[in-house]
Scaffold this motif. Sequence first.
Motif, PDB file in Angstrom:
ATOM      1  N   HIS A  76      53.924  34.295  40.064  1.00  0.00           N
ATOM      2  CA  HIS A  76      52.911  33.328  39.617  1.00  0.00           C
ATOM      3  C   HIS A  76      52.364  33.758  38.263  1.00  0.00           C
ATOM      4  O   HIS A  76      52.072  34.940  38.038  1.00  0.00           O
ATOM      5  CB  HIS A  76      51.769  33.212  40.638  1.00  0.00           C
ATOM      6  CG  HIS A  76      50.738  32.213  40.200  1.00  0.00           C
ATOM      7  ND1 HIS A  76      51.004  30.860  40.155  1.00  0.00           N
ATOM      8  CD2 HIS A  76      49.478  32.360  39.726  1.00  0.00           C
ATOM      9  CE1 HIS A  76      49.934  30.223  39.690  1.00  0.00           C
ATOM     10  NE2 HIS A  76      48.998  31.113  39.425  1.00  0.00           N
ATOM     11  N   THR A  85      47.936  31.277  32.097  1.00  0.00           N
ATOM     12  CA  THR A  85      47.521  31.540  30.709  1.00  0.00           C
ATOM     13  C   THR A  85      46.099  32.074  30.689  1.00  0.00           C
ATOM     14  O   THR A  85      45.233  31.526  31.368  1.00  0.00           O
ATOM     15  CB  THR A  85      47.596  30.232  29.900  1.00  0.00           C
ATOM     16  OG1 THR A  85      48.932  29.772  29.964  1.00  0.00           O
ATOM     17  CG2 THR A  85      47.181  30.438  28.461  1.00  0.00           C
ATOM     18  N   ASP A 138      39.098  32.661  36.432  1.00  0.00           N
ATOM     19  CA  ASP A 138      38.310  31.604  37.074  1.00  0.00           C
ATOM     20  C   ASP A 138      38.472  31.711  38.594  1.00  0.00           C
ATOM     21  O   ASP A 138      39.595  31.831  39.093  1.00  0.00           O
ATOM     22  CB  ASP A 138      38.848  30.251  36.582  1.00  0.00           C
ATOM     23  CG  ASP A 138      37.909  29.107  36.931  1.00  0.00           C
ATOM     24  OD1 ASP A 138      37.398  29.074  38.071  1.00  0.00           O
ATOM     25  OD2 ASP A 138      37.707  28.241  36.062  1.00  0.00           O
ATOM     26  N   LYS A 152      44.437  29.750  41.164  1.00  0.00           N
ATOM     27  CA  LYS A 152      45.317  30.315  42.189  1.00  0.00           C
ATOM     28  C   LYS A 152      45.478  31.823  41.961  1.00  0.00           C
ATOM     29  O   LYS A 152      45.536  32.614  42.909  1.00  0.00           O
ATOM     30  CB  LYS A 152      46.670  29.594  42.107  1.00  0.00           C
ATOM     31  CG  LYS A 152      47.635  29.982  43.175  1.00  0.00           C
ATOM     32  CD  LYS A 152      48.875  29.102  43.102  1.00  0.00           C
ATOM     33  CE  LYS A 152      49.952  29.697  44.005  1.00  0.00           C
ATOM     34  NZ  LYS A 152      51.272  29.138  43.706  1.00  0.00           N
ATOM     35  N   MET A 153      45.545  32.204  40.684  1.00  0.00           N
ATOM     36  CA  MET A 153      45.700  33.621  40.339  1.00  0.00           C
ATOM     37  C   MET A 153      44.590  34.462  40.962  1.00  0.00           C
ATOM     38  O   MET A 153      44.810  35.601  41.377  1.00  0.00           O
ATOM     39  CB  MET A 153      45.678  33.764  38.803  1.00  0.00           C
ATOM     40  CG  MET A 153      45.803  35.169  38.290  1.00  0.00           C
ATOM     41  SD  MET A 153      47.339  35.957  38.795  1.00  0.00           S
ATOM     42  CE  MET A 153      48.519  35.204  37.711  1.00  0.00           C
ATOM     43  N   GLU A 199      56.530  20.148  35.512  1.00  0.00           N
ATOM     44  CA  GLU A 199      57.522  21.065  36.075  1.00  0.00           C
ATOM     45  C   GLU A 199      58.886  20.884  35.416  1.00  0.00           C
ATOM     46  O   GLU A 199      59.752  21.724  35.532  1.00  0.00           O
ATOM     47  CB  GLU A 199      57.685  20.815  37.586  1.00  0.00           C
ATOM     48  CG  GLU A 199      56.426  21.129  38.389  1.00  0.00           C
ATOM     49  CD  GLU A 199      56.055  22.594  38.355  1.00  0.00           C
ATOM     50  OE1 GLU A 199      56.972  23.428  38.358  1.00  0.00           O
ATOM     51  OE2 GLU A 199      54.854  22.907  38.282  1.00  0.00           O
TER      52      GLU A 199
HETATM   53  P1  FAD Z   1      48.374  26.869  38.524  1.00  0.00           P
HETATM   54  O1  FAD Z   1      47.430  25.974  37.809  1.00  0.00           O
HETATM   55  O2  FAD Z   1      48.944  26.470  39.819  1.00  0.00           O
HETATM   56  O3  FAD Z   1      49.599  27.324  37.601  1.00  0.00           O
HETATM   57  C1  FAD Z   1      49.505  27.335  36.236  1.00  0.00           C
HETATM   58  C2  FAD Z   1      50.779  26.742  35.643  1.00  0.00           C
HETATM   59  O4  FAD Z   1      51.746  27.772  35.574  1.00  0.00           O
HETATM   60  C3  FAD Z   1      51.389  25.604  36.463  1.00  0.00           C
HETATM   61  O5  FAD Z   1      51.790  24.580  35.563  1.00  0.00           O
HETATM   62  C4  FAD Z   1      52.586  26.263  37.118  1.00  0.00           C
HETATM   63  O6  FAD Z   1      53.667  25.350  37.293  1.00  0.00           O
HETATM   64  C5  FAD Z   1      52.985  27.318  36.089  1.00  0.00           C
HETATM   65  N1  FAD Z   1      53.635  28.461  36.742  1.00  0.00           N
HETATM   66  C6  FAD Z   1      53.077  29.370  37.565  1.00  0.00           C
HETATM   67  N2  FAD Z   1      54.005  30.247  37.953  1.00  0.00           N
HETATM   68  C7  FAD Z   1      55.178  29.901  37.367  1.00  0.00           C
HETATM   69  C8  FAD Z   1      56.496  30.435  37.380  1.00  0.00           C
HETATM   70  N3  FAD Z   1      56.835  31.471  38.137  1.00  0.00           N
HETATM   71  N4  FAD Z   1      57.433  29.838  36.599  1.00  0.00           N
HETATM   72  C9  FAD Z   1      57.125  28.761  35.844  1.00  0.00           C
HETATM   73  N5  FAD Z   1      55.905  28.194  35.806  1.00  0.00           N
HETATM   74  C10 FAD Z   1      54.944  28.760  36.561  1.00  0.00           C
HETATM   75  N6  FAD Z   1      41.656  30.634  32.828  1.00  0.00           N
HETATM   76  C11 FAD Z   1      41.075  31.782  33.245  1.00  0.00           C
HETATM   77  O7  FAD Z   1      40.716  31.906  34.414  1.00  0.00           O
HETATM   78  N7  FAD Z   1      40.871  32.819  32.387  1.00  0.00           N
HETATM   79  C12 FAD Z   1      41.254  32.773  31.082  1.00  0.00           C
HETATM   80  O8  FAD Z   1      41.062  33.731  30.334  1.00  0.00           O
HETATM   81  C13 FAD Z   1      41.867  31.575  30.621  1.00  0.00           C
HETATM   82  N8  FAD Z   1      42.253  31.470  29.325  1.00  0.00           N
HETATM   83  C14 FAD Z   1      42.920  30.366  28.912  1.00  0.00           C
HETATM   84  C15 FAD Z   1      43.360  30.308  27.581  1.00  0.00           C
HETATM   85  C16 FAD Z   1      44.042  29.215  27.116  1.00  0.00           C
HETATM   86  C17 FAD Z   1      44.527  29.187  25.685  1.00  0.00           C
HETATM   87  C18 FAD Z   1      44.302  28.134  28.006  1.00  0.00           C
HETATM   88  C19 FAD Z   1      45.077  26.945  27.514  1.00  0.00           C
HETATM   89  C20 FAD Z   1      43.872  28.162  29.327  1.00  0.00           C
HETATM   90  C21 FAD Z   1      43.171  29.275  29.802  1.00  0.00           C
HETATM   91  N9  FAD Z   1      42.720  29.374  31.118  1.00  0.00           N
HETATM   92  C22 FAD Z   1      42.090  30.513  31.549  1.00  0.00           C
HETATM   93  C23 FAD Z   1      42.940  28.284  32.071  1.00  0.00           C
HETATM   94  C24 FAD Z   1      44.107  28.581  33.028  1.00  0.00           C
HETATM   95  O9  FAD Z   1      45.279  28.931  32.321  1.00  0.00           O
HETATM   96  C25 FAD Z   1      44.438  27.335  33.880  1.00  0.00           C
HETATM   97  O10 FAD Z   1      43.280  26.914  34.560  1.00  0.00           O
HETATM   98  C26 FAD Z   1      45.572  27.605  34.860  1.00  0.00           C
HETATM   99  O11 FAD Z   1      46.085  26.368  35.317  1.00  0.00           O
HETATM  100  C27 FAD Z   1      45.141  28.393  36.067  1.00  0.00           C
HETATM  101  O12 FAD Z   1      46.302  28.749  36.798  1.00  0.00           O
HETATM  102  P2  FAD Z   1      46.337  28.921  38.355  1.00  0.00           P
HETATM  103  O13 FAD Z   1      46.448  30.390  38.673  1.00  0.00           O
HETATM  104  O14 FAD Z   1      45.240  28.153  39.023  1.00  0.00           O
HETATM  105  O15 FAD Z   1      47.749  28.303  38.738  1.00  0.00           O
END
Ligand code: FAD
Length: 326
Positions: free
Chosen positions: A78, A81, A100, A104-105, A137
Amino acid sequence: MAERPDAPAPPMEFDLPVHGGFAPVGFGETFPEDAPDADELEIAGEAGQDPAAAFRRTLGMFATGVTVVTTRSDDQVHGMTANAFMSVSLRPPLVVISVDRRAKMHALLHEGRRYGISVLADEQRALSDRFAGRTGEGTDEVEFDIVHETPLVRGALAHLVARVVRSNWGGDHSLFVGQVEYARYGEGRPLLFQGGRYQHLLERAPVFSSLPQEILDAITAQGDERTFEEGEFVVREGDPGDDLFVILDGEARVERKGNALATFRAGEFFGELAVFDDRPRSADVVAATPLRVLAISRDLIREALIREPRAAWGMLEALAARFRDD
Ligand code: FAD
């Protein structure tokens, strides 16, 4: 510390003791109960502006790089960004990320779990969007390298693997302090984020190489060919910047204080800025292989521009393009 009656309780998971070889002293003793409530926070925004938006924009003025945080759970990779990444300590080697609580992270990280940090290069903006859930995706498969059982995004500018030694509740985000077990860096330009958008370092944005070929030919026609052995200095930091160089064969490495900043290859120009602004060289350039270059003096360039006003206009266009960020 006195606890305010209305202070939100930190989740239990953040009160865990740190086991094993390293326990940071004092970390986790202070929680933000002492911070003012949102309505106590003085925000000098524009009249009528939503205070939360103004606070966010204020924080967004701080320029950062962009990373992808990765972890592995049940053989599933997982990624997310994150720009809230910071170095904490060299001895012991510690870094921290802020995640945050809704991400999910967040649910995947806990004490003892490893996370990877991949510092994105300028050309990896699409990966940043991808791991922020901004693209679908259907986009290309992402390639990972596994180091210390931890996935790292292939092609990133720098990689770290850290093991969570402490997590700390930080309001709607949590801080995960990681003890670094692996670090690697490469060369290139980083992807930057500031003011809610991606930004670029301009140092390698080309001017001469974006000119039409016939104009380039007119400028380079009278250049002076020079050759260098591998390891030989082409220019040194502090030298007068009287010549522009274009590489005919081989590779040249730009270095500052011994650190590699960039590599130029056949067809690429270097020394552009100094030849325009007449200031000393800001870095060394060393032949990374046997090297053949064409050196074009400032006087020759000036004459070519006077002879060929289209070249001057082309150069203005190239300079203007540097300030576009799309
Ligand atoms: P998801 O929203 O489920 O996954 C994130 C994305 O990654 C999905 O599109 C998923 O398909 C893809 N993905 C995951 N694993 C894989 C894989 N193995 N292969 C291919 N694709 C995959 N949030 C914070 O909490 N802290 C921060 O410092 C932060 N900084 C950010 C900086 C920037 C420039 C940006 C644009 C966003 C930032 N965010 C930050 C927001 C954060 O990146 C998003 O809210 C993100 O969607 C949270 O990820 P999630 O763990 O909830 O997983």
